[in-house]
Design an enzyme around this catalytic site. Sequence first.
Site, mmCIF file in Angstrom:
data_model
loop_
_atom_site.group_PDB
_atom_site.id
_atom_site.type_symbol
_atom_site.label_atom_id
_atom_site.label_comp_id
_atom_site.label_asym_id
_atom_site.label_seq_id
_atom_site.Cartn_x
_atom_site.Cartn_y
_atom_site.Cartn_z
ATOM 1 C CE LYS A 76 -4.328 -1.573 1.958
ATOM 2 N NZ LYS A 76 -5.365 -1.312 2.948
ATOM 3 C CG ASP B 54 -9.250 0.729 2.720
ATOM 4 O OD1 ASP B 54 -10.097 -0.061 2.251
ATOM 5 O OD2 ASP B 54 -8.064 0.414 2.924
HETATM 6 P P1 NAP Z 1 -1.880 -3.602 10.241
HETATM 7 O O1 NAP Z 1 -1.395 -2.515 9.369
HETATM 8 O O2 NAP Z 1 -1.065 -4.825 10.454
HETATM 9 O O3 NAP Z 1 -2.193 -2.937 11.689
HETATM 10 C C1 NAP Z 1 -2.670 -3.680 12.764
HETATM 11 C C2 NAP Z 1 -2.683 -2.829 14.010
HETATM 12 O O4 NAP Z 1 -3.228 -3.614 15.059
HETATM 13 C C3 NAP Z 1 -1.289 -2.394 14.475
HETATM 14 O O5 NAP Z 1 -1.370 -1.148 15.073
HETATM 15 C C4 NAP Z 1 -0.962 -3.466 15.507
HETATM 16 O O6 NAP Z 1 -0.051 -3.028 16.485
HETATM 17 C C5 NAP Z 1 -2.319 -3.655 16.149
HETATM 18 N N1 NAP Z 1 -2.408 -4.909 16.854
HETATM 19 C C6 NAP Z 1 -2.187 -6.147 16.346
HETATM 20 N N2 NAP Z 1 -2.398 -7.066 17.298
HETATM 21 C C7 NAP Z 1 -2.736 -6.390 18.431
HETATM 22 C C8 NAP Z 1 -3.063 -6.794 19.748
HETATM 23 N N3 NAP Z 1 -3.058 -8.086 20.082
HETATM 24 N N4 NAP Z 1 -3.379 -5.844 20.628
HETATM 25 C C9 NAP Z 1 -3.361 -4.544 20.292
HETATM 26 N N5 NAP Z 1 -3.055 -4.096 19.056
HETATM 27 C C10 NAP Z 1 -2.755 -5.020 18.134
HETATM 28 O O7 NAP Z 1 -3.283 -4.135 9.737
HETATM 29 P P2 NAP Z 1 -4.449 -3.283 9.031
HETATM 30 O O8 NAP Z 1 -4.290 -3.343 7.570
HETATM 31 O O9 NAP Z 1 -4.503 -1.955 9.678
HETATM 32 O O10 NAP Z 1 -5.731 -4.169 9.375
HETATM 33 C C11 NAP Z 1 -6.228 -4.251 10.701
HETATM 34 C C12 NAP Z 1 -7.512 -5.081 10.707
HETATM 35 O O11 NAP Z 1 -8.508 -4.426 9.954
HETATM 36 C C13 NAP Z 1 -7.352 -6.457 10.085
HETATM 37 O O12 NAP Z 1 -8.116 -7.373 10.814
HETATM 38 C C14 NAP Z 1 -7.939 -6.288 8.708
HETATM 39 O O13 NAP Z 1 -8.469 -7.498 8.183
HETATM 40 C C15 NAP Z 1 -9.057 -5.297 8.990
HETATM 41 N N6 NAP Z 1 -9.404 -4.520 7.795
HETATM 42 C C16 NAP Z 1 -10.685 -4.630 7.355
HETATM 43 C C17 NAP Z 1 -11.071 -3.898 6.263
HETATM 44 C C18 NAP Z 1 -12.484 -4.019 5.783
HETATM 45 O O14 NAP Z 1 -12.762 -3.642 4.641
HETATM 46 N N7 NAP Z 1 -13.380 -4.504 6.602
HETATM 47 C C19 NAP Z 1 -10.172 -3.056 5.595
HETATM 48 C C20 NAP Z 1 -8.866 -2.962 6.087
HETATM 49 C C21 NAP Z 1 -8.499 -3.710 7.198
HETATM 50 P P3 NAP Z 1 1.554 -3.131 16.256
HETATM 51 O O15 NAP Z 1 1.860 -2.126 15.199
HETATM 52 O O16 NAP Z 1 2.091 -2.814 17.585
HETATM 53 O O17 NAP Z 1 1.815 -4.532 15.804
#
Ligand code: NAP
Length: 487
Positions: free
Chosen positions: A278, A314
Amino acid sequence: MSKLCVTVTADTTADLRRKRDEVVGADLVELRLDTVRDPDVAGALAGRTTPVVVTCRPPWEGGRFTGSEEERKRILADALARGAEYVDVEWKANFTDLLSSTGGRRIVLSSHDFRGVPADLRERATAMRATGAEVVKLAAKTSRLSDCLPLLELGTKSKHDHTVLIGMGDCGLVTRVLAKKFGSLWTYAGDQHQIGQIAASDLLDRYRFRTLSDDTDVYGLVGRPIGHSVSPSMHNAAFAATHLDAVYLPFPAADADDVLTFVRAMGIKGASITIPFKVSLFDRMDEVYAVARRIGAINTMKLQNGRWIGGNTDAAAFLGPLRERVDLRGARVAVLGAGGAARAVAVALSSSDAQVTVYARNAAKAREVAMTASADAAALPPAPNSWDVLVNCTPVGMYPKSNDTPLDASLLTGQHVYDLVYNPTVTRLMRDAANAGCQTIGGLEMLVAQALEQFEWWTGTKPPAGVMREAALKRLAEFMRNENHVV
Ligand code: NAP
């Protein structure tokens, strides 16, 4: 039109024949006699109603035959003598007498390279064709999307030469689905997943193999890993419903250079972008729309007048379902997480005049996202009564850890809880929130909305209501069934 050849394997000849007869929708069935412990050509061929390719692959070419080369040659000669429509003979086996016995007719002369695409691909094809074999098959392992391009170049130049070109591995799926574009006489489907085969039903139903031509517009999802993504199901269902001559494929790219080389050579019209590209592709676009610039990441690219334009659907997709329920002006919103999704969510919310606070376990990341969105940052968890809307932008609660939750039920004191996790469609956080009296929104709504926006941006067409959502639900259900099956 390229044909479809379905590969069947079995432990015994009787099972092979049974599986042969269960194949539907194929033009050819490949009978893998090397996988049975009692290879019996007459038994394998008896009563067939679909033309076959008889293959008895030795281990040195990726097969399982354990007998001698003499024995193998006898089996292949027997298949020719008994009138098999095609017999696969490995180029390296040097069974020249088999070729001369039919003057090359009904012979598929094959070469499989498991190390990568050979540098001498074209010379190899020429040498193989010089043997007089009716069909020349070249299969090579692909580790990058751009490894498919030498196959495309060869296929484009030898369209009428009865060639079969296969890119093995996940990066080679495009060579299987777009067999016609790659100049392949046929493609293979089946359960040889280790070399990148997919089921015939996926090829026929999800990718509409029979309708694809050289002119079909190609789109896809760039990311890695993307094997479980529901995007191909959503977009292909929308293409089918709108009768557009277009297909959407997974593109498991190696790096940004790989993406750009591949999309240019293949004439790709547009792509969805996911982790980890991205930001790296954001930097490589000819132009980036303002919202994507503010977020600092793209999730969509589109070819427009020869230039690549980056966008981010998004933010709008996230806001759509929320705006229907809440007046965001002045609303106190707690965003959990500081990753890519949190960034898009925080920017979208602050541009709607909400009061946003980003909560993350990494304070520096929380501050960085907050700064991008002119928001506040704080340490997890948000205090009771401090928010009206809570948005989970962490993967906590996602399958298979569906019993996890990012926030204890006792802290769910606000009015609305929006969980971006969409697998499962109702998360533990959503259940706890509903029990605590909150309104809930699941991630599926955003998932479908961002895909819809991409689709409309690329094609200028709106798919019928519900098509993408139903496709996503069906794919998620399939995924759960397969996972449970594996367990
Ligand atoms: P990402 O860039 O990997 O970010 C994940 C975030 O969650 C990071 O800040 C991470 O912290 C934090 N995190 C992970 N495990 C954690 C825990 N156990 N406790 C507290 N914080 C935690 O992922 P993303 O792209 O933002 O996606 C996040 C979620 O949103 C995913 O489940 C994804 O499938 C969902 N999503 C859904 C859509 C939709 O259309 N519905 C679109 C986009 C994303 P660290 O940086 O400290 O690891």
